[in-house]
Design a protein around this motif. Structure first.
Motif, PDB file in Angstrom:
ATOM      1  N   LYS A 190       0.858  -1.191   0.000  1.00  0.00           N
ATOM      2  CA  LYS A 190       0.000   0.000   0.000  1.00  0.00           C
ATOM      3  C   LYS A 190       0.893   1.239   0.000  1.00  0.00           C
ATOM      4  O   LYS A 190       1.769   1.374   0.858  1.00  0.00           O
ATOM      5  N   ALA A 191       0.674   2.115  -0.982  1.00  0.00           N
ATOM      6  CA  ALA A 191       1.566   3.270  -1.168  1.00  0.00           C
ATOM      7  C   ALA A 191       1.372   4.324  -0.092  1.00  0.00           C
ATOM      8  O   ALA A 191       0.297   4.466   0.476  1.00  0.00           O
ATOM      9  N   GLN A 192       2.439   5.053   0.173  1.00  0.00           N
ATOM     10  CA  GLN A 192       2.390   6.238   1.037  1.00  0.00           C
ATOM     11  C   GLN A 192       2.848   7.428   0.208  1.00  0.00           C
ATOM     12  O   GLN A 192       3.978   7.443  -0.291  1.00  0.00           O
ATOM     13  N   LEU A 193       1.979   8.426   0.088  1.00  0.00           N
ATOM     14  CA  LEU A 193       2.307   9.616  -0.700  1.00  0.00           C
ATOM     15  C   LEU A 193       2.775  10.746   0.207  1.00  0.00           C
ATOM     16  O   LEU A 193       2.489  10.764   1.398  1.00  0.00           O
ATOM     17  N   ILE A 194       3.478  11.682  -0.397  1.00  0.00           N
ATOM     18  CA  ILE A 194       3.999  12.841   0.343  1.00  0.00           C
ATOM     19  C   ILE A 194       2.887  13.870   0.590  1.00  0.00           C
ATOM     20  O   ILE A 194       2.265  14.358  -0.355  1.00  0.00           O
ATOM     21  N   THR A 195       2.650  14.146   1.877  1.00  0.00           N
ATOM     22  CA  THR A 195       1.712  15.197   2.288  1.00  0.00           C
ATOM     23  C   THR A 195       2.566  16.351   2.856  1.00  0.00           C
ATOM     24  O   THR A 195       3.783  16.177   3.028  1.00  0.00           O
ATOM     25  N   PRO A 196       1.946  17.500   3.176  1.00  0.00           N
ATOM     26  CA  PRO A 196       2.763  18.623   3.689  1.00  0.00           C
ATOM     27  C   PRO A 196       3.630  18.232   4.891  1.00  0.00           C
ATOM     28  O   PRO A 196       4.785  18.651   4.988  1.00  0.00           O
ATOM     29  N   LEU A 197       3.091  17.425   5.812  1.00  0.00           N
ATOM     30  CA  LEU A 197       3.857  17.007   7.006  1.00  0.00           C
ATOM     31  C   LEU A 197       5.193  16.354   6.628  1.00  0.00           C
ATOM     32  O   LEU A 197       6.237  16.616   7.229  1.00  0.00           O
ATOM     33  N   CYS A 198       5.157  15.509   5.628  1.00  0.00           N
ATOM     34  CA  CYS A 198       6.338  14.713   5.253  1.00  0.00           C
ATOM     35  C   CYS A 198       7.493  15.583   4.743  1.00  0.00           C
ATOM     36  O   CYS A 198       8.659  15.191   4.855  1.00  0.00           O
ATOM     37  N   LEU A 199       7.129  16.748   4.155  1.00  0.00           N
ATOM     38  CA  LEU A 199       8.158  17.575   3.510  1.00  0.00           C
ATOM     39  C   LEU A 199       9.245  18.017   4.481  1.00  0.00           C
ATOM     40  O   LEU A 199      10.391  18.208   4.088  1.00  0.00           O
ATOM     41  N   GLN A 200       8.883  18.157   5.747  1.00  0.00           N
ATOM     42  CA  GLN A 200       9.864  18.631   6.738  1.00  0.00           C
ATOM     43  C   GLN A 200      11.040  17.675   6.885  1.00  0.00           C
ATOM     44  O   GLN A 200      12.120  18.068   7.312  1.00  0.00           O
ATOM     45  N   CYS A 201      10.815  16.407   6.597  1.00  0.00           N
ATOM     46  CA  CYS A 201      11.892  15.414   6.737  1.00  0.00           C
ATOM     47  C   CYS A 201      12.230  14.682   5.436  1.00  0.00           C
ATOM     48  O   CYS A 201      13.191  13.917   5.390  1.00  0.00           O
ATOM     49  N   HIS A 202      11.420  14.887   4.394  1.00  0.00           N
ATOM     50  CA  HIS A 202      11.686  14.192   3.123  1.00  0.00           C
ATOM     51  C   HIS A 202      11.683  15.152   1.926  1.00  0.00           C
ATOM     52  O   HIS A 202      11.773  14.713   0.783  1.00  0.00           O
ATOM     53  N   GLY A 203      11.523  16.466   2.210  1.00  0.00           N
ATOM     54  CA  GLY A 203      11.322  17.424   1.121  1.00  0.00           C
ATOM     55  C   GLY A 203      12.606  17.926   0.482  1.00  0.00           C
ATOM     56  O   GLY A 203      13.691  17.364   0.679  1.00  0.00           O
ATOM     57  N   THR A 204      12.472  19.022  -0.283  1.00  0.00           N
ATOM     58  CA  THR A 204      13.609  19.582  -1.018  1.00  0.00           C
ATOM     59  C   THR A 204      14.360  20.611  -0.167  1.00  0.00           C
ATOM     60  O   THR A 204      15.459  21.020  -0.517  1.00  0.00           O
ATOM     61  N   ASN A 205      13.711  21.045   0.945  1.00  0.00           N
ATOM     62  CA  ASN A 205      14.271  22.158   1.701  1.00  0.00           C
ATOM     63  C   ASN A 205      14.240  21.851   3.205  1.00  0.00           C
ATOM     64  O   ASN A 205      13.604  22.558   3.972  1.00  0.00           O
ATOM     65  N   VAL A 206      14.926  20.794   3.596  1.00  0.00           N
ATOM     66  CA  VAL A 206      14.884  20.333   4.988  1.00  0.00           C
ATOM     67  C   VAL A 206      15.777  21.234   5.851  1.00  0.00           C
ATOM     68  O   VAL A 206      16.906  21.557   5.459  1.00  0.00           O
ATOM     69  N   ALA A 207      15.246  21.651   7.017  1.00  0.00           N
ATOM     70  CA  ALA A 207      15.993  22.555   7.906  1.00  0.00           C
ATOM     71  C   ALA A 207      17.318  21.917   8.338  1.00  0.00           C
ATOM     72  O   ALA A 207      17.403  20.689   8.507  1.00  0.00           O
ATOM     73  N   ALA A 208      18.328  22.769   8.550  1.00  0.00           N
ATOM     74  CA  ALA A 208      19.681  22.279   8.861  1.00  0.00           C
ATOM     75  C   ALA A 208      19.698  21.387  10.104  1.00  0.00           C
ATOM     76  O   ALA A 208      20.357  20.327  10.112  1.00  0.00           O
ATOM     77  N   ALA A 209      18.945  21.783  11.155  1.00  0.00           N
ATOM     78  CA  ALA A 209      18.949  21.002  12.399  1.00  0.00           C
ATOM     79  C   ALA A 209      18.343  19.618  12.175  1.00  0.00           C
ATOM     80  O   ALA A 209      18.779  18.625  12.769  1.00  0.00           O
ATOM     81  N   VAL A 210      17.348  19.557  11.305  1.00  0.00           N
ATOM     82  CA  VAL A 210      16.693  18.272  10.991  1.00  0.00           C
ATOM     83  C   VAL A 210      17.648  17.409  10.171  1.00  0.00           C
ATOM     84  O   VAL A 210      17.844  16.219  10.443  1.00  0.00           O
ATOM     85  N   GLN A 211      18.284  18.062   9.189  1.00  0.00           N
ATOM     86  CA  GLN A 211      19.249  17.362   8.337  1.00  0.00           C
ATOM     87  C   GLN A 211      20.367  16.728   9.175  1.00  0.00           C
ATOM     88  O   GLN A 211      20.779  15.591   8.939  1.00  0.00           O
ATOM     89  N   GLU A 212      20.788  17.487  10.172  1.00  0.00           N
ATOM     90  CA  GLU A 212      21.869  17.004  11.038  1.00  0.00           C
ATOM     91  C   GLU A 212      21.448  15.730  11.778  1.00  0.00           C
ATOM     92  O   GLU A 212      22.204  14.760  11.845  1.00  0.00           O
ATOM     93  N   LYS A 213      20.228  15.755  12.312  1.00  0.00           N
ATOM     94  CA  LYS A 213      19.696  14.582  13.024  1.00  0.00           C
ATOM     95  C   LYS A 213      19.592  13.378  12.081  1.00  0.00           C
ATOM     96  O   LYS A 213      19.919  12.245  12.435  1.00  0.00           O
ATOM     97  N   ILE A 214      19.100  13.669  10.879  1.00  0.00           N
ATOM     98  CA  ILE A 214      18.955  12.584   9.897  1.00  0.00           C
ATOM     99  C   ILE A 214      20.329  11.980   9.592  1.00  0.00           C
ATOM    100  O   ILE A 214      20.499  10.756   9.593  1.00  0.00           O
ATOM    101  N   ASN A 215      21.328  12.851   9.386  1.00  0.00           N
ATOM    102  CA  ASN A 215      22.678  12.365   9.073  1.00  0.00           C
ATOM    103  C   ASN A 215      23.251  11.495  10.187  1.00  0.00           C
ATOM    104  O   ASN A 215      23.957  10.521   9.924  1.00  0.00           O
ATOM    105  N   GLN A 216      22.928  11.892  11.441  1.00  0.00           N
ATOM    106  CA  GLN A 216      23.431  11.118  12.584  1.00  0.00           C
ATOM    107  C   GLN A 216      22.936   9.670  12.539  1.00  0.00           C
ATOM    108  O   GLN A 216      23.678   8.734  12.785  1.00  0.00           O
TER     109      GLN A 216
END
Ligand code: HEC
Length: 189
Positions: A133-159
């Motif tokens: 069952k597919a999961q599509l990108i909604t506005p919520l998802c963009l914060q962690c999967h979008g084109t413009n992820v905040a630096a602090a979030v990116q850092e956590k993801i990289n960790q």
């Protein structure tokens, strides 16, 4: 074969046909229920973390909880329950060949305007019942999967995910899918 046997065979095959159809309908319902349960367990925890500490806290929650929820649901149900993607974040989310084909199919269906809730696929593969069952990108998802992820979030993801490729998505795109497998004994013919 005498008439009695012929009759018995006919009855048997008539019985088997609807039984198989019924079994696969029951499996479909089970799979849908498990997907719902997965979402209903994970989503509120992400939302709560977002409210409390923003997306960088929610990354932490997702990283810790999502694999646990999948493992617990799998252990409880006897199904194998995962999420997969063509651009995976978790190393557990690498799609196999069959899953890749279904994900590409979902992408074509989205491009053709098929509604999100109809994006699912079930098949019997090598004696197993498989469901996605597919999961599509909604506005919520963009914060962690979008084109413009905040630096602090990116850092956590990289960790947590040094090999992450689950970025750069746009609204409405296929992010990935729930992928469920049931292995009956004996295997489905
Ligand atoms: C707070 C950040 C955050 C938000 C918001 C978020 N995700 Fe994720 N997503 C993650 C993290 C972290 C993982 C890795 C989880 C794991 O290890 O299982 C992940 C993994 C996934 C996966 C599993 C496949 C993979 O690549 O590992 C899917 C599918 C997914 N997210 C879809 C979504 C969708 C759809 C939304 C919006 C409804 C969303 N995510 C919102 C952080 C987020």
């Amino acid at each position: 074969m005498n008439n009695y046997h012929r009759g018995a065979c006919l009855v048997l095959s008539l019985l088997l046909l609807p039984l198989t159809a019924m079994a696969s309908d029951a499996l479909h319902q089970q799979a849908l229920g498990l997907v719902k349960q997965f979402g209903a367990t994970l989503k509120p925890q992400i939302k709560q973390a977002m409210q409390q500490g923003g997306p960088q806290t929610a990354v932490e929650v997702c990283a810790n909880k999502a694999p646990k929820i999948a493992a617990q649901l799998s252990a409880q149900s006897g199904w194998d329950i995962r999420r997969v993607s063509l651009k995976n974040r978790s190393e557990l989310a690498i799609a196999d060949e069959w899953e890749q084909g279904v994900l590409r199919q979902f992408e074509l269906q989205v491009a053709a305007g098929k509604p999100a809730k109809e994006l699912e696929y079930a098949a019997t593969v090598a004696g197993e019942y498989r469901f996605m069952k597919a999961q599509l990108i909604t506005p919520l998802c963009l914060q962690c999967h979008g084109t413009n992820v905040a630096a602090a979030v990116q850092e956590k993801i990289n960790q947590h995910y040094p090999y992450d490729s689950a970025l750069g998505y746009r609204l409405g795109e296929v992010r990935g899918a729930f992928s469920l497998t049931f292995r009956p004994e004996p295997p489905i013919q």
